[in-house]
Enzyme design. Structure first.
Site, PDB file in Angstrom:
ATOM      1  CD  GLU A  69      -2.535   1.710   0.385  1.00  0.00           C
ATOM      2  OE1 GLU A  69      -3.333   0.937  -0.163  1.00  0.00           O
ATOM      3  OE2 GLU A  69      -2.373   2.902   0.014  1.00  0.00           O
ATOM      4  CG  ASP A  97       4.084   3.456  -6.461  1.00  0.00           C
ATOM      5  OD1 ASP A  97       3.233   4.350  -6.275  1.00  0.00           O
ATOM      6  OD2 ASP A  97       4.207   2.840  -7.535  1.00  0.00           O
ATOM      7  CG  ASP A 119      -6.331   4.373  -6.909  1.00  0.00           C
ATOM      8  OD1 ASP A 119      -7.128   3.800  -6.143  1.00  0.00           O
ATOM      9  OD2 ASP A 119      -5.348   5.008  -6.498  1.00  0.00           O
ATOM     10  CG  ASP A 155     -17.327  -0.567  -8.404  1.00  0.00           C
ATOM     11  OD1 ASP A 155     -16.125  -0.250  -8.550  1.00  0.00           O
ATOM     12  OD2 ASP A 155     -18.152   0.170  -7.832  1.00  0.00           O
ATOM     13  CB  THR A 194     -11.680  -6.243  -1.011  1.00  0.00           C
ATOM     14  OG1 THR A 194     -12.585  -5.427  -1.755  1.00  0.00           O
ATOM     15  CG2 THR A 194     -11.131  -7.348  -1.900  1.00  0.00           C
ATOM     16  CD  GLU A 195     -12.593  -0.504   3.930  1.00  0.00           C
ATOM     17  OE1 GLU A 195     -11.376  -0.728   4.055  1.00  0.00           O
ATOM     18  OE2 GLU A 195     -13.126   0.553   4.292  1.00  0.00           O
ATOM     19  CE1 TYR A 196     -12.363   1.505  -0.421  1.00  0.00           C
ATOM     20  CE2 TYR A 196     -11.995   1.932  -2.754  1.00  0.00           C
ATOM     21  CZ  TYR A 196     -11.898   2.331  -1.432  1.00  0.00           C
ATOM     22  OH  TYR A 196     -11.339   3.540  -1.122  1.00  0.00           O
ATOM     23  CD  GLU A 197     -15.644  -8.993  -3.358  1.00  0.00           C
ATOM     24  OE1 GLU A 197     -14.487  -9.100  -2.876  1.00  0.00           O
ATOM     25  OE2 GLU A 197     -16.228  -9.945  -3.911  1.00  0.00           O
TER      26      GLU A 197
HETATM   27  N1  SAH Z   1      -7.932  -3.407  -2.176  1.00  0.00           N
HETATM   28  C1  SAH Z   1      -8.716  -2.623  -1.243  1.00  0.00           C
HETATM   29  C2  SAH Z   1      -8.487  -1.125  -1.435  1.00  0.00           C
HETATM   30  C3  SAH Z   1      -8.903  -0.578  -2.776  1.00  0.00           C
HETATM   31  S1  SAH Z   1      -8.576   1.176  -2.965  1.00  0.00           S
HETATM   32  C4  SAH Z   1     -10.187  -2.997  -1.369  1.00  0.00           C
HETATM   33  O1  SAH Z   1     -10.564  -3.646  -2.341  1.00  0.00           O
HETATM   34  O2  SAH Z   1     -10.961  -2.641  -0.478  1.00  0.00           O
HETATM   35  C5  SAH Z   1      -7.046   1.092  -3.889  1.00  0.00           C
HETATM   36  C6  SAH Z   1      -5.839   1.158  -2.967  1.00  0.00           C
HETATM   37  O3  SAH Z   1      -4.676   0.972  -3.768  1.00  0.00           O
HETATM   38  C7  SAH Z   1      -5.671   2.500  -2.282  1.00  0.00           C
HETATM   39  O4  SAH Z   1      -5.511   2.323  -0.894  1.00  0.00           O
HETATM   40  C8  SAH Z   1      -4.432   3.113  -2.937  1.00  0.00           C
HETATM   41  O5  SAH Z   1      -3.702   3.945  -2.070  1.00  0.00           O
HETATM   42  C9  SAH Z   1      -3.670   1.876  -3.345  1.00  0.00           C
HETATM   43  N2  SAH Z   1      -2.771   2.083  -4.489  1.00  0.00           N
HETATM   44  C10 SAH Z   1      -3.101   2.702  -5.644  1.00  0.00           C
HETATM   45  N3  SAH Z   1      -2.060   2.733  -6.490  1.00  0.00           N
HETATM   46  C11 SAH Z   1      -1.036   2.110  -5.859  1.00  0.00           C
HETATM   47  C12 SAH Z   1       0.306   1.840  -6.219  1.00  0.00           C
HETATM   48  N4  SAH Z   1       0.810   2.227  -7.407  1.00  0.00           N
HETATM   49  N5  SAH Z   1       1.093   1.181  -5.348  1.00  0.00           N
HETATM   50  C13 SAH Z   1       0.595   0.814  -4.135  1.00  0.00           C
HETATM   51  N6  SAH Z   1      -0.679   1.052  -3.730  1.00  0.00           N
HETATM   52  C14 SAH Z   1      -1.481   1.692  -4.583  1.00  0.00           C
END
Ligand code: SAH
Length: 214
Positions: A69, A97, A119, A155, A194-197
């Site tokens: 993350e 990253d 993202d 989604d 996942t949280e977002y799912e």
């Molecule tokens: N996987 C989780 C969070 C989804 S939000 C879920 O499904 O609930 C996407 C996450 O990816 C964010 O927290 C963002 O900070 C992280 N992220 C985006 N680009 C990234 C990158 N290049 N390297 C590491 N983390 C990244």
């Protein structure tokens, strides 16, 4: 996901036994000595607050889970969540990253990659930043085992279709492709989400999933 900075989040992360620092020599080939057990490595890129990884690590103790993350404020929430639980031997986090993955894993060291609700970077000129873009597939190609797979869930239809098209043009095989994952049958088996799912699925959004291999 971006969160308000938590005071002391850097110290919380650095002090946690769950967090591996990516800053020194690079971590490739170090994983065997980092985890107490030799086991397949499953990696979530963009793990957010870590719900999927924590639940998966508890349910599947014979797999080593790693989450990366890029935001420390977000990773800090994962650390706080996991430190309230009984110790989990098969789970590690890195604040980094995805662009640094080649310093972090040796060739073929990873068995499975998860991209969950990445993202979307909707503007065309930002397409290279999408974690399912061909630029990233080149990196995943190196760190994944020969028969390793990558699973994406989202989604976001544009991100989904983009990923499928990038995978095909890079000669990856589409193993599964599902435009409505959350059927009653699927939900009945108590899948780890996942949280977002969970959030977007309960809001009625179609959850899209593909699995690809070379
Ligand atoms: N996987 C989780 C969070 C989804 S939000 C879920 O499904 O609930 C996407 C996450 O990816 C964010 O927290 C963002 O900070 C992280 N992220 C985006 N680009 C990234 C990158 N290049 N390297 C590491 N983390 C990244």
């Amino acid at each position: 996901m971006r969160l308000r900075n938590i005071k002391g989040s850097k110290e919380i992360i650095e002090g946690s036994p769950y967090v591996i620092s990516s800053s020194n020599q690079g971590l490739s080939n170090q994983w065997k000595s980092i985890f107490p057990q030799s086991a397949p490595i499953y990696l979530e890129i963009g793990m957010g607050k870590g719900k999927f990884l924590v639940d998966s690590a508890i349910r599947n103790p014979d797999i080593n889970y790693i989450g990366i993350e890029r935001y420390s404020s977000v990773l800090c929430r994962a650390v706080q969540r996991v430190e309230e639980l009984e110790p989990i031997h098969n789970l590690k986090f890195i604040n980094m990253d995805a662009g640094e993955l080649l310093n972090t894993f040796a060739l073929g060291e990873v068995d499975k990659i998860y991209l969950h609700f990445s993202d979307p970077w909707p503007k065309d000129r930002h397409a290279k930043r999408r974690l399912n873009a061909k630029e990233y597939l080149t990196i995943y190609d190196k760190i994944l085992k020969a028969d390793g797979e990558l699973e994406m869930k989202t989604d976001n239809l544009l991100l989904f279709e983009f990923g499928l098209e990038q995978a095909k043009s890079a000669n990856w095989k589409i193993i599964h492709c599902n435009r409505n994952l959350h059927t009653q049958e699927y939900l009945a088996v108590n899948p780890i989400m996942t949280e977002y799912e969970k959030k977007f699925g309960s809001a009625g959004n179609a959850i899209l999933q593909y699995v690809i291999k070379r």
